[in-house]
Design a protein around this motif. Sequence first.
Motif, PDB file in Angstrom:
ATOM      1  N   PRO A 205       3.416   7.102  49.101  1.00  0.00           N
ATOM      2  CA  PRO A 205       3.847   6.540  50.390  1.00  0.00           C
ATOM      3  C   PRO A 205       5.048   5.628  50.177  1.00  0.00           C
ATOM      4  O   PRO A 205       5.200   5.025  49.107  1.00  0.00           O
ATOM      5  N   PRO A 206       5.919   5.496  51.180  1.00  0.00           N
ATOM      6  CA  PRO A 206       7.128   4.683  51.015  1.00  0.00           C
ATOM      7  C   PRO A 206       6.857   3.284  50.492  1.00  0.00           C
ATOM      8  O   PRO A 206       7.618   2.763  49.670  1.00  0.00           O
ATOM      9  N   GLU A 207       5.774   2.660  50.944  1.00  0.00           N
ATOM     10  CA  GLU A 207       5.503   1.279  50.521  1.00  0.00           C
ATOM     11  C   GLU A 207       5.095   1.182  49.048  1.00  0.00           C
ATOM     12  O   GLU A 207       5.102   0.101  48.455  1.00  0.00           O
ATOM     13  N   GLN A 208       4.727   2.327  48.423  1.00  0.00           N
ATOM     14  CA  GLN A 208       4.345   2.314  47.012  1.00  0.00           C
ATOM     15  C   GLN A 208       5.453   2.828  46.101  1.00  0.00           C
ATOM     16  O   GLN A 208       5.303   2.812  44.879  1.00  0.00           O
ATOM     17  N   GLN A 209       6.558   3.276  46.684  1.00  0.00           N
ATOM     18  CA  GLN A 209       7.632   3.836  45.876  1.00  0.00           C
ATOM     19  C   GLN A 209       8.470   2.711  45.272  1.00  0.00           C
ATOM     20  O   GLN A 209       8.945   1.832  46.000  1.00  0.00           O
ATOM     21  N   PRO A 210       8.648   2.722  43.955  1.00  0.00           N
ATOM     22  CA  PRO A 210       9.473   1.688  43.336  1.00  0.00           C
ATOM     23  C   PRO A 210      10.945   1.903  43.650  1.00  0.00           C
ATOM     24  O   PRO A 210      11.377   3.023  43.959  1.00  0.00           O
ATOM     25  N   ALA A 211      11.717   0.842  43.581  1.00  0.00           N
ATOM     26  CA  ALA A 211      13.166   0.973  43.746  1.00  0.00           C
ATOM     27  C   ALA A 211      13.729   1.762  42.571  1.00  0.00           C
ATOM     28  O   ALA A 211      13.199   1.712  41.460  1.00  0.00           O
ATOM     29  N   PRO A 212      14.808   2.523  42.799  1.00  0.00           N
ATOM     30  CA  PRO A 212      15.394   3.309  41.703  1.00  0.00           C
ATOM     31  C   PRO A 212      15.725   2.440  40.494  1.00  0.00           C
ATOM     32  O   PRO A 212      16.279   1.355  40.627  1.00  0.00           O
ATOM     33  N   GLY A 213      15.333   2.950  39.314  1.00  0.00           N
ATOM     34  CA  GLY A 213      15.681   2.270  38.075  1.00  0.00           C
ATOM     35  C   GLY A 213      14.778   1.130  37.677  1.00  0.00           C
ATOM     36  O   GLY A 213      15.023   0.472  36.655  1.00  0.00           O
ATOM     37  N   THR A 214      13.722   0.864  38.458  1.00  0.00           N
ATOM     38  CA  THR A 214      12.876  -0.292  38.147  1.00  0.00           C
ATOM     39  C   THR A 214      11.725   0.046  37.204  1.00  0.00           C
ATOM     40  O   THR A 214      11.075  -0.864  36.683  1.00  0.00           O
ATOM     41  N   ARG A 215      11.455   1.320  36.990  1.00  0.00           N
ATOM     42  CA  ARG A 215      10.360   1.713  36.112  1.00  0.00           C
ATOM     43  C   ARG A 215      10.908   2.310  34.811  1.00  0.00           C
ATOM     44  O   ARG A 215      12.003   2.887  34.781  1.00  0.00           O
ATOM     45  N   ALA A 216      10.119   2.191  33.761  1.00  0.00           N
ATOM     46  CA  ALA A 216      10.555   2.681  32.452  1.00  0.00           C
ATOM     47  C   ALA A 216      10.568   4.199  32.419  1.00  0.00           C
ATOM     48  O   ALA A 216       9.761   4.866  33.079  1.00  0.00           O
ATOM     49  N   ASN A 217      11.489   4.745  31.639  1.00  0.00           N
ATOM     50  CA  ASN A 217      11.534   6.177  31.379  1.00  0.00           C
ATOM     51  C   ASN A 217      10.824   6.424  30.053  1.00  0.00           C
ATOM     52  O   ASN A 217      11.389   6.176  28.989  1.00  0.00           O
ATOM     53  N   LEU A 218       9.558   6.874  30.107  1.00  0.00           N
ATOM     54  CA  LEU A 218       8.834   7.142  28.871  1.00  0.00           C
ATOM     55  C   LEU A 218       9.676   8.024  27.962  1.00  0.00           C
ATOM     56  O   LEU A 218      10.288   8.997  28.420  1.00  0.00           O
ATOM     57  N   PHE A 219       9.704   7.694  26.686  1.00  0.00           N
ATOM     58  CA  PHE A 219      10.595   8.412  25.785  1.00  0.00           C
ATOM     59  C   PHE A 219       9.869   8.766  24.500  1.00  0.00           C
ATOM     60  O   PHE A 219       9.148   7.953  23.925  1.00  0.00           O
ATOM     61  N   GLY A 220      10.056   9.996  24.060  1.00  0.00           N
ATOM     62  CA  GLY A 220       9.461  10.440  22.815  1.00  0.00           C
ATOM     63  C   GLY A 220       9.995  11.799  22.431  1.00  0.00           C
ATOM     64  O   GLY A 220      10.999  12.266  22.976  1.00  0.00           O
ATOM     65  N   SER A 221       9.303  12.449  21.512  1.00  0.00           N
ATOM     66  CA  SER A 221       9.758  13.737  21.001  1.00  0.00           C
ATOM     67  C   SER A 221       8.566  14.486  20.422  1.00  0.00           C
ATOM     68  O   SER A 221       7.462  13.931  20.295  1.00  0.00           O
ATOM     69  N   THR A 222       8.785  15.726  20.055  1.00  0.00           N
ATOM     70  CA  THR A 222       7.732  16.482  19.388  1.00  0.00           C
ATOM     71  C   THR A 222       7.363  15.821  18.068  1.00  0.00           C
ATOM     72  O   THR A 222       6.187  15.765  17.691  1.00  0.00           O
ATOM     73  N   GLU A 223       8.358  15.303  17.363  1.00  0.00           N
ATOM     74  CA  GLU A 223       8.109  14.688  16.054  1.00  0.00           C
ATOM     75  C   GLU A 223       7.253  13.427  16.161  1.00  0.00           C
ATOM     76  O   GLU A 223       6.539  13.071  15.225  1.00  0.00           O
ATOM     77  N   SER A 224       7.319  12.722  17.282  1.00  0.00           N
ATOM     78  CA  SER A 224       6.498  11.524  17.485  1.00  0.00           C
ATOM     79  C   SER A 224       5.222  11.840  18.254  1.00  0.00           C
ATOM     80  O   SER A 224       4.474  10.938  18.616  1.00  0.00           O
ATOM     81  N   PHE A 225       4.967  13.098  18.515  1.00  0.00           N
ATOM     82  CA  PHE A 225       3.845  13.594  19.307  1.00  0.00           C
ATOM     83  C   PHE A 225       3.839  12.964  20.693  1.00  0.00           C
ATOM     84  O   PHE A 225       2.844  12.424  21.167  1.00  0.00           O
ATOM     85  N   GLY A 226       4.979  13.083  21.333  1.00  0.00           N
ATOM     86  CA  GLY A 226       5.106  12.580  22.692  1.00  0.00           C
ATOM     87  C   GLY A 226       5.680  11.186  22.744  1.00  0.00           C
ATOM     88  O   GLY A 226       6.330  10.735  21.788  1.00  0.00           O
ATOM     89  N   PRO A 227       5.459  10.462  23.851  1.00  0.00           N
ATOM     90  CA  PRO A 227       6.084   9.148  24.013  1.00  0.00           C
ATOM     91  C   PRO A 227       5.703   8.179  22.902  1.00  0.00           C
ATOM     92  O   PRO A 227       4.543   8.097  22.506  1.00  0.00           O
ATOM     93  N   TYR A 228       6.690   7.459  22.390  1.00  0.00           N
ATOM     94  CA  TYR A 228       6.411   6.406  21.413  1.00  0.00           C
ATOM     95  C   TYR A 228       6.823   5.039  21.938  1.00  0.00           C
ATOM     96  O   TYR A 228       6.689   4.034  21.238  1.00  0.00           O
ATOM     97  N   CYS A 229       7.318   4.993  23.157  1.00  0.00           N
ATOM     98  CA  CYS A 229       7.575   3.706  23.784  1.00  0.00           C
ATOM     99  C   CYS A 229       7.432   3.864  25.299  1.00  0.00           C
ATOM    100  O   CYS A 229       7.538   4.972  25.835  1.00  0.00           O
ATOM    101  N   GLY A 230       7.173   2.744  25.956  1.00  0.00           N
ATOM    102  CA  GLY A 230       6.999   2.791  27.393  1.00  0.00           C
ATOM    103  C   GLY A 230       6.696   1.416  27.946  1.00  0.00           C
ATOM    104  O   GLY A 230       6.811   0.398  27.253  1.00  0.00           O
TER     105      GLY A 230
END
Length: 529
Positions: free
Chosen positions: A301-326
């Motif tokens: 719902p609109p009231e639960q949508q964060p503003a653009p850029g305010t949330r972290a982009n989970l980041f990882g790789s196959t070598e790290s078995f998925g996200p390693y930071c967040g």
Amino acid sequence: MPAEPSTISSLLTAAARTNPDRPAVVDPESRCTYAELDAGSRELAAGLVAAGISTGTRVGLLAPNGTAWVRTALAVTRIGAVLVPLSTLLTPPELLAQLQVASVQVLIAADEFRGRRYLAGLRAALDTELVAPLLRPVVPALRAVYSATSGSGLRGDAAAGAVADALAGAVTPGDPLVILFTSGSRGAPKGVIHSHGGALGAVRAGLTDRCIDGDTRLYLPMPFFWVGGFGSGVLTALAAGATLVTEAIPGTRETLRLLERERVTLFRGWPEQGQALARAAAADGADLSALRPGSLPALLPPEQQPAPGTRANLFGSTESFGPYCGYPADTDLPDPARGSCGRPFAGTEVRVVDPETGESLLSNMIGEIWLRGPHLLLGICGRSRAEVFTADGWYRTGDLGRLDASGFLFHHGRSDDMVKVRGATVYPSEVERALRSLPQVDGAYVTDLPGPRIAAAVVCQAGTTVRSLRAQVRTVLSAFKVPTVWLLLDTDDAVPRGGTGKVDLPALRALLTARESVSSSTERTGRTR
């Protein structure tokens, strides 16, 4: 407090004992509880043992998402055999290459999926019937091939069941669990090996930030042959005791019905998929009220949508078995950390170094990201440890990034994707993020062409023009970063991809070159359907 289970068999047994009646995996046609998944995978494990599969046997699994895939994968891994998930996108030559690289000994494959006939293609490529012994030099390790139907129907007697239980009890956290194929955008696919303990540790480290617990009903369409499907889907649900909802072929109306029916609480699909579903839900009046913060914003719902850029982009790789930071997916980042991937999870050390010297860089200096810790890969098929890790155990990711003074990691693309335009540095990933932030854009794929020039293939809504995109992106990017070659697409299906699902950059460049239709003074769009 007893240690958390750190092998697949012990984890599945514990989950079935704690929540026997909780749904474990749901697809549009079938479902199974944790008790059923435990019993069913144990029964199949006995059949695998009767067929000669044991600890260390490398078993390829080529099939679409669903409860059957999960049951088979868990049966393989609970007895200490090594799972090799294979892409449903593979052509016969690509399949042969991956079978060879991973030294697959037994293959379980669907007969057909989305027009691809895997067993018929393999039979033609090997010029032989798929009966043991195969004895083909191109796949010397391969000794047996089963259709997914016959493979899932393997049964063993009481003696085989006892052996399967004994093998499961002997598996250790350090034993190999899975070989996942991945490739950089410019490289050949490589087989990345992970252990039971490393994979489960990587998954557990991110559960809190990913807002996943036992009450979560997680929708995840990513193919299980990717780490995003196997790690962030199958093993994540298992580790949390959550319910995984998936489907082999996502479709807007079909997916909406699945989300409604299963009261999905957390949607972790693709951003462009979320936007398409949000538009359809608004038009159809679909009830997505069970979704909670942490899901893709477009569906909230609109009231639960964060503003653009305010949330972290989970980041990882196959070598790290998925996200390693967040960072908690339902919480805004601190202002200085916006645009970051969050902080490294427990169990993974992160360094940013000068790629030439290996010396650590100061805060906010861009360099290559190196990783170290117990959750990382064991190794890569066909490569020595010295080829994969530094002498003191660091893995060189090839990713570029910077750490700020508070430990937040900012990603700046790949070291091999950096482009110099008139002496200035351009990261295609930065341009892609800017384009994807535009409301009419569902997907963006950016690369370089000779010149050098920045080129973009953009999946966007009907009526969008290059002129409007160029004007909007100039408000967030420096002029030298704005693409000069554009191709507007109606569907993501037009973007060329390799066997691992990643964008095939050479093919994308060829497509952009062939359809090059816009220069700085021309307004043709090159839209394709």
